[in-house]
Design an enzyme around this catalytic site. Sequence first.
Site, PDB file in Angstrom:
ATOM      1  N   TYR A 165       5.500   7.512   8.371  1.00  7.62           N
ATOM      2  CA  TYR A 165       4.091   7.637   7.957  1.00  7.62           C
ATOM      3  C   TYR A 165       3.661   9.112   7.946  1.00  7.62           C
ATOM      4  CZ  TYR A 165      -0.975   6.564   8.265  1.00  7.62           C
ATOM      5  OH  TYR A 165      -2.332   6.471   8.065  1.00  7.62           O
ATOM      6  N   LYS A 169       2.452  11.220   4.718  1.00  5.98           N
ATOM      7  CA  LYS A 169       1.085  11.753   4.670  1.00  5.98           C
ATOM      8  C   LYS A 169       1.097  13.277   4.531  1.00  5.98           C
ATOM      9  CE  LYS A 169      -1.482   8.037   5.039  1.00  5.98           C
ATOM     10  NZ  LYS A 169      -2.100   7.506   3.809  1.00  5.98           N
TER      11      LYS A 169
HETATM   12  N1  NAD Z   1      -8.013   3.784   9.611  1.00  8.94           N
HETATM   13  C1  NAD Z   1      -7.714   5.020   9.977  1.00  8.94           C
HETATM   14  O1  NAD Z   1      -8.164   5.521  11.041  1.00  8.94           O
HETATM   15  C2  NAD Z   1      -6.843   5.870   9.124  1.00  8.94           C
HETATM   16  C3  NAD Z   1      -6.455   7.127   9.601  1.00  8.94           C
HETATM   17  C4  NAD Z   1      -5.696   7.970   8.773  1.00  8.94           C
HETATM   18  C5  NAD Z   1      -5.329   7.532   7.515  1.00  8.94           C
HETATM   19  N2  NAD Z   1      -5.682   6.287   7.077  1.00  8.94           N
HETATM   20  C6  NAD Z   1      -5.241   5.883   5.755  1.00  8.94           C
HETATM   21  O2  NAD Z   1      -6.340   5.349   5.035  1.00  8.94           O
HETATM   22  C7  NAD Z   1      -5.860   4.357   4.112  1.00  8.94           C
HETATM   23  C8  NAD Z   1      -6.613   3.059   4.304  1.00  8.94           C
HETATM   24  O3  NAD Z   1      -6.316   2.530   5.581  1.00  8.94           O
HETATM   25  P1  NAD Z   1      -7.188   1.413   6.319  1.00  8.94           P
HETATM   26  O4  NAD Z   1      -7.327   1.872   7.718  1.00  8.94           O
HETATM   27  O5  NAD Z   1      -8.374   1.088   5.517  1.00  8.94           O
HETATM   28  O6  NAD Z   1      -6.135   0.205   6.340  1.00  8.94           O
HETATM   29  P2  NAD Z   1      -6.276  -1.344   5.887  1.00  8.94           P
HETATM   30  O7  NAD Z   1      -5.019  -2.005   6.296  1.00  8.94           O
HETATM   31  O8  NAD Z   1      -7.573  -1.894   6.376  1.00  8.94           O
HETATM   32  O9  NAD Z   1      -6.380  -1.243   4.312  1.00  8.94           O
HETATM   33  C9  NAD Z   1      -5.285  -0.846   3.520  1.00  8.94           C
HETATM   34  C10 NAD Z   1      -5.290  -1.675   2.274  1.00  8.94           C
HETATM   35  O10 NAD Z   1      -4.204  -1.258   1.444  1.00  8.94           O
HETATM   36  C11 NAD Z   1      -3.654  -2.421   0.829  1.00  8.94           C
HETATM   37  N3  NAD Z   1      -2.274  -2.165   0.436  1.00  8.94           N
HETATM   38  C12 NAD Z   1      -1.205  -1.997   1.251  1.00  8.94           C
HETATM   39  N4  NAD Z   1      -0.086  -1.821   0.529  1.00  8.94           N
HETATM   40  C13 NAD Z   1      -0.449  -1.888  -0.765  1.00  8.94           C
HETATM   41  C14 NAD Z   1       0.258  -1.782  -1.990  1.00  8.94           C
HETATM   42  N5  NAD Z   1       1.589  -1.594  -2.002  1.00  8.94           N
HETATM   43  N6  NAD Z   1      -0.431  -1.855  -3.152  1.00  8.94           N
HETATM   44  C15 NAD Z   1      -1.777  -2.049  -3.144  1.00  8.94           C
HETATM   45  N7  NAD Z   1      -2.493  -2.203  -2.012  1.00  8.94           N
HETATM   46  C16 NAD Z   1      -1.839  -2.122  -0.833  1.00  8.94           C
HETATM   47  C17 NAD Z   1      -3.750  -3.492   1.910  1.00  8.94           C
HETATM   48  O11 NAD Z   1      -3.705  -4.800   1.339  1.00  8.94           O
HETATM   49  C18 NAD Z   1      -5.087  -3.180   2.567  1.00  8.94           C
HETATM   50  O12 NAD Z   1      -6.142  -3.938   2.039  1.00  8.94           O
HETATM   51  C19 NAD Z   1      -4.360   4.240   4.361  1.00  8.94           C
HETATM   52  O13 NAD Z   1      -3.644   5.031   3.454  1.00  8.94           O
HETATM   53  C20 NAD Z   1      -4.204   4.789   5.756  1.00  8.94           C
HETATM   54  O14 NAD Z   1      -2.912   5.276   5.975  1.00  8.94           O
HETATM   55  C21 NAD Z   1      -6.424   5.445   7.859  1.00  8.94           C
END
Ligand code: NAD
Length: 309
Positions: A165, A169
């Site tokens: 990851y 990123k």
């Molecule tokens: N939540 C955090 O604190 C945090 C921190 C740093 C980065 N991020 C990044 O933010 C983004 C969103 O994360 P989140 O926390 O909302 O997670 P989440 O799991 O709530 O949402 C992610 C969404 O992406 C969809 N998804 C996964 N693989 C997919 C694919 N191959 N094609 C299409 N859709 C797909 C999932 O179905 C899900 O609905 C991610 O890239 C995550 O790495 C989140």
Amino acid sequence: MAVRLDGQVVLVTGAGRGLGRAYALDLAKHGAKVVVNDFGGSVSGEGHDDTPAQQVVNEIKAAGGEAIADGGDVGSYEDCYKMIKLAVDTWGRLDAVVANAGILRDVTIHNMSEQDWDAVIRVHLKQCYNLAHHAWPIFRQQSYGRFVMATSTSGLIGNFGQANYGAAKAGMYGLMNVLKLEGEKYNINVNLIAPAAQTRMTANLMGRDPNDPERAVVMAPEHVAPAVTYLCSPQCEESGICIAASGGRYSRIAIVANKGVTYDPHEFKDADWFAANWSKITDLSDAYVPWSFRETREEHYAAKKAAQG
Ligand SMILES: NC(=O)c1ccc[n+]([C@@H]2O[C@H](COP(=O)([O-])OP(=O)(O)OC[C@H]3O[C@@H](n4cnc5c(N)ncnc54)[C@H](O)[C@@H]3O)[C@@H](O)[C@H]2O)c1
């Protein structure tokens, strides 16, 4: 300067839940028509469900906005082509893309299978190639585009047990550095969002209580959405910036360089000389943010402003 996206079309991937959902709703609130992509799998990327994307479309429509659902897989080159084509076929244009979809396969490096490595790199980093590659011809043709990628401090700073990851990123930072140069003359801005929010991805991390009502407020994805809406808007004229955003704080993360230690290259220095100069070589007190090999970021923007008169 009000931030508005009236008449503009934005694709948000992984928008069926969590942060992507908050971005899609906020973009629609600011006038954008939104392609809501979500494959609907588990946190680790298994399974498929069209319901989450459709639910967010329903929410946007109920609030008076325009949206269309897409259930494609962002790791697939063909599916990314189709989701961009869906935007153009439906509304005749595409103005911004938010590469947000993501999965987790956390495990330390000696236990990380090739499948865990490949799956995470594919969904996060290859997604960005897929989307940029297919969006670029449209952006170039209209001399306008905004491309935002969801990075993470897990890669920009480091987080135990997230080698796949973190690498994916941090790779987005490198991609941004190149695409900001390739996009500039076409008014294509490329920026990063490094969010922190309470979503299903983070709900159980580090012993947190997923049902803590206080955390649900202070770490709501809605705290991150304003930054993404701005980065997607015509009002954002900068490129190559990484914004960290979470409840109660917006900040910036950047790669910096220092002036270093120079010496006559006709002479050859040895490792003892290098070791003796280590503290001067690594001292960041004169650090700056580069725009390219030739200019600092400040020099670049000053020259650009001067050229525009
Ligand atoms: N939540 C955090 O604190 C945090 C921190 C740093 C980065 N991020 C990044 O933010 C983004 C969103 O994360 P989140 O926390 O909302 O997670 P989440 O799991 O709530 O949402 C992610 C969404 O992406 C969809 N998804 C996964 N693989 C997919 C694919 N191959 N094609 C299409 N859709 C797909 C999932 O179905 C899900 O609905 C991610 O890239 C995550 O790495 C989140």
